[in-house]
Design an enzyme around this catalytic site. Structure first.
Site, short mmCIF file in Angstrom:
data_model
loop_
_atom_site.label_atom_id
_atom_site.label_comp_id
_atom_site.label_asym_id
_atom_site.label_seq_id
_atom_site.Cartn_x
_atom_site.Cartn_y
_atom_site.Cartn_z
N GLY A 1 -0.42 -6.85 36.03
CA GLY A 1 -1.41 -6.74 37.03
C GLY A 1 -2.97 -6.14 36.29
O GLY A 1 -3.60 -5.35 37.14
N ALA A 2 -3.06 -6.46 35.17
CA ALA A 2 -4.17 -5.66 34.41
C ALA A 2 -5.62 -6.19 34.56
O ALA A 2 -6.44 -5.39 34.37
CB ALA A 2 -3.80 -5.82 32.88
N GLY B 1 -5.70 -2.03 37.48
CA GLY B 1 -5.11 -2.45 35.94
C GLY B 1 -6.39 -2.19 35.04
O GLY B 1 -6.09 -1.86 34.03
N ARG C 1 -3.77 -2.10 50.24
CA ARG C 1 -3.92 -2.05 51.72
C ARG C 1 -5.45 -2.16 52.18
O ARG C 1 -6.33 -2.12 51.55
CB ARG C 1 -3.60 -0.64 52.27
CG ARG C 1 -2.19 -0.33 52.40
CD ARG C 1 -1.89 1.06 53.30
NE ARG C 1 -2.19 2.15 52.74
CZ ARG C 1 -2.27 3.41 53.25
NH1 ARG C 1 -2.14 3.21 54.63
NH2 ARG C 1 -2.52 4.38 52.74
N ARG D 1 1.53 1.07 54.01
CA ARG D 1 2.15 0.79 52.82
C ARG D 1 3.20 -0.65 52.86
O ARG D 1 3.43 -1.41 52.33
CB ARG D 1 2.61 1.65 51.73
CG ARG D 1 1.47 2.69 51.32
CD ARG D 1 2.00 3.79 50.57
NE ARG D 1 0.92 4.76 49.80
CZ ARG D 1 0.41 5.75 50.49
NH1 ARG D 1 0.87 5.59 51.95
NH2 ARG D 1 -0.30 6.41 50.19
N SER E 1 3.20 -0.60 42.10
CA SER E 1 3.08 -1.51 43.45
C SER E 1 3.87 -0.95 44.68
O SER E 1 4.96 -0.49 44.65
CB SER E 1 3.80 -2.87 43.01
OG SER E 1 3.15 -3.14 41.92
N ASP F 1 0.15 11.67 44.14
CA ASP F 1 0.29 12.68 45.16
C ASP F 1 0.18 14.01 44.63
O ASP F 1 -0.45 14.73 45.03
CB ASP F 1 1.77 12.53 45.77
CG ASP F 1 1.98 11.12 46.34
OD1 ASP F 1 1.03 10.59 47.02
OD2 ASP F 1 2.89 10.32 46.10
N HIS G 1 6.86 8.11 48.43
CA HIS G 1 5.24 7.77 48.55
C HIS G 1 4.68 7.09 49.65
O HIS G 1 4.21 5.81 49.31
CB HIS G 1 4.91 6.82 47.03
CG HIS G 1 3.47 6.76 46.80
ND1 HIS G 1 2.81 7.76 46.91
CD2 HIS G 1 2.60 5.74 46.90
CE1 HIS G 1 1.50 7.15 46.50
NE2 HIS G 1 1.54 6.08 46.77
N1 LIG Z 1 1.92 4.23 43.34
C1 LIG Z 1 0.53 4.57 43.93
O1 LIG Z 1 0.42 5.68 43.96
C2 LIG Z 1 -0.43 3.71 44.23
C3 LIG Z 1 -0.22 2.19 44.44
N2 LIG Z 1 -1.13 1.41 44.48
C4 LIG Z 1 -0.70 0.09 44.79
O2 LIG Z 1 -1.01 -0.74 43.58
C5 LIG Z 1 -1.13 -2.13 43.57
C6 LIG Z 1 -2.30 -2.80 43.02
O3 LIG Z 1 -3.47 -2.36 43.94
P1 LIG Z 1 -4.86 -2.79 43.11
O4 LIG Z 1 -4.92 -2.71 41.60
O5 LIG Z 1 -5.71 -2.27 43.98
O6 LIG Z 1 -4.89 -4.43 43.84
P2 LIG Z 1 -5.92 -5.59 43.09
O7 LIG Z 1 -5.89 -6.47 44.35
O8 LIG Z 1 -7.17 -4.96 42.97
O9 LIG Z 1 -5.17 -5.82 41.64
C7 LIG Z 1 -3.82 -6.43 41.87
C8 LIG Z 1 -3.67 -7.17 40.72
O10 LIG Z 1 -2.08 -7.76 40.69
C9 LIG Z 1 -2.35 -9.08 40.27
N3 LIG Z 1 -1.47 -10.11 40.43
C10 LIG Z 1 -0.84 -10.49 41.76
N4 LIG Z 1 0.24 -11.11 41.70
C11 LIG Z 1 0.61 -11.00 40.35
C12 LIG Z 1 1.83 -11.27 39.58
N5 LIG Z 1 2.76 -12.03 39.85
N6 LIG Z 1 1.93 -11.02 38.40
C13 LIG Z 1 0.91 -10.19 37.67
N7 LIG Z 1 -0.13 -9.72 38.32
C14 LIG Z 1 -0.20 -10.25 39.47
C15 LIG Z 1 -3.80 -9.90 40.85
O11 LIG Z 1 -3.95 -10.92 40.29
C16 LIG Z 1 -4.53 -8.34 40.73
O12 LIG Z 1 -5.40 -8.79 39.46
C17 LIG Z 1 -1.02 -2.28 45.25
O13 LIG Z 1 0.07 -2.73 45.81
C18 LIG Z 1 -1.48 -0.91 45.67
O14 LIG Z 1 -0.70 -0.53 46.96
C19 LIG Z 1 -2.42 1.77 44.78
C20 LIG Z 1 -2.81 3.10 44.47
C21 LIG Z 1 -1.79 4.15 44.36
O1 LIG Z 2 -2.67 4.35 50.06
C1 LIG Z 2 -2.50 3.18 49.41
O2 LIG Z 2 -2.35 2.00 50.11
C2 LIG Z 2 -2.30 3.34 48.03
C3 LIG Z 2 -1.64 4.27 47.45
O3 LIG Z 2 -0.45 4.49 47.54
C4 LIG Z 2 -2.29 5.67 47.22
O4 LIG Z 2 -3.52 5.71 47.39
O5 LIG Z 2 -1.66 6.73 47.35
#
Ligand SMILES: NC(=O)C1=CN([C@@H]2O[C@H](COP(=O)(O)OP(=O)(O)OC[C@H]3O[C@@H](n4cnc5c(N)ncnc54)[C@H](O)[C@@H]3O)[C@@H](O)[C@H]2O)C=CC1
Ligand SMILES: O=C([O-])CC(=O)C(=O)O
Length: 347
Positions: A39-40, A45, A112, A118, A149, A181, A208
């Site tokens: 997802g880079a 990424g 989101r 989430r 994710s 967090d 989370h």
């Molecule tokens: N754990 C945490 O604290 C946090 C988790 N997240 C989560 O991280 C995830 C990504 O967020 P963003 O980067 O903002 O989203 P984004 O939409 O900007 O990037 C996601 C990337 O994943 C790629 N992707 C989609 N399907 C794929 C596959 N099968 N294989 C490889 N790549 C694939 C897309 O092409 C895109 O480049 C979301 O689910 C978000 O909720 C976001 C912030 C905090």
């Molecule tokens: O809130 C979201 O959807 C993304 C996330 O997990 C965070 O920022 O902690």
């Protein structure tokens, strides 16, 4: 003026680098380590790829996405640091991206929009995580997996079930990344208690999402609790629990936290690499298989070592408010874990 800005940027980069690599080796003596980011090309990424390129513990950086990675890889590869960077695009190249990886970081999937929880991401992201984990089981079954994710409370159990089915599950090697967090709780606590943020430490436990995020401000250091009232603690807890939503609303439809998440993801991956390299006493909070409560997965402090999780540390003493928060979060966290397990077994 320009020179002053460049000097200040250079100082920031140097201090970020020393923060990420504290307690680590010189570039010359660090073992070879391959890190893959799946997802880079996304919002998380891209900056995460840059931060991992700055990490001297990485020798080989594999950037995988379904589109856009050749450009990201070409761009990041020009940074004059240790690692070789390769971009991989599309499912045909996923195996090559994963082969030989020591750490796989997964920020693949949809973020989101305002008004969503989430869990609303489950239907799309569950399938993405399942297919990526199937490939991990095949191409790098011994790698540490850092799951970003969402919903993490369900995607980690999905990954565990996929690995179990493939016969590769090792509970020491699967991590839900909850570092953001902790990063938020430290920032908000420092601001309210007026203590230097770089000195603040505290655990965030549970899961989370919303109330499953339980910051333990009663254990925060430096001890500033005398300065904070019960209502201050409650407000800090709520702000930490809603930190993701605060960013989602501010971005107004253009996604969720990406930059702070990339920082948090880079910190956690750095801790995993240090553990693998045998640095003693590396402790971070993470959502892992756990027996410290009756729930099968739980975020708490974890000691990282050469095999991944070396020890899941206990919760420590809780205030009455935190004890209540712990009881309140269990039903939601249990349901999210069960939802992930059910999905993995039925699809
Ligand atoms: N754990 C945490 O604290 C946090 C988790 N997240 C989560 O991280 C995830 C990504 O967020 P963003 O980067 O903002 O989203 P984004 O939409 O900007 O990037 C996601 C990337 O994943 C790629 N992707 C989609 N399907 C794929 C596959 N099968 N294989 C490889 N790549 C694939 C897309 O092409 C895109 O480049 C979301 O689910 C978000 O909720 C976001 C912030 C905090
Ligand atoms: O809130 C979201 O959807 C993304 C996330 O997990 C965070 O920022 O902690």
């Amino acid at each position: 003026m320009r020179t002053a800005v460049y000097r200040s940027l250079a100082r920031t980069a140097a201090s970020a680098k020393s923060h990420l690599s504290r307690r680590c080796y010189s570039v010359e003596s660090a073992p070879e380590r391959k890190v893959a980011v799946l997802g880079a090309a996304g919002g998380i990424g891209q900056p995460l790829a840059l931060l991992m390129k700055l990490n001297p513990l990485v020798s080989n950086l594999a950037l995988y996405d379904i589109a856009g990675t050749p450009g990201v890889a070409a761009d990041v590869s020009h940074v004059n640091t240790r690692s070789e960077v390769t971009g991989y695009v599309g499912e045909d190249q996923l195996g090559k991206a994963l082969e030989g990886s020591d750490v796989v970081i997964i920020p693949a999937g949809v973020p989101r929009k305002p008004g969503m929880t989430r869990d609303d991401l489950f239907n799309i992201n569950a399938g993405i995580v399942k297919s990526l984990c199937t490939a991990i089981a095949k191409y790098c079954p011994n790698a540490l997996v850092n799951m970003i994710s969402n919903p993490v409370n369900s995607t980690v159990p999905i990954a565990a079930e996929v690995f179990k089915k493939a016969g590769t599950y090792n509970e020491k090697k699967l991590f839900g990344v909850t570092t953001l967090d902790v990063v938020r709780a430290k920032t908000f606590f420092a601001g309210k208690a007026k203590v230097p943020v770089s000195e603040v430490d505290l655990p965030v436990v549970g899961g989370h999402a919303g109330i499953t995020i339980l910051p333990l401000f009663s254990q925060a250091t430096p001890k500033a609790n005398a300065l904070l009232s019960e209502s201050d603690i409650q407000a800090l807890t709520k702000r930490t629990q809603d930190g993701g939503t605060e960013v989602v609303e501010a971005k107004a439809g253009k996604g969720s936290a990406t930059l702070s998440m990339a920082y948090a993801g880079a910190l956690f991956a750095d801790a995993c690499l240090k553990g693998l390299n045998g640095v003693p006493d590396v402790v971070e909070c993470s959502f892992v298989q756990s027996s410290i409560t009756e729930l099968p997965f739980f975020a708490s402090k974890v000691r990282l070592g050469k095999q991944g999780v070396e020890e899941v540390l206990g919760l420590g003493p809780l205030s009455d408010y935190e004890k209540q928060g712990l009881e309140n979060l269990k039903p939601e966290l249990k349901a999210s874990i069960e939802k992930g397990i059910k999905f993995a077994n039925e699809n």
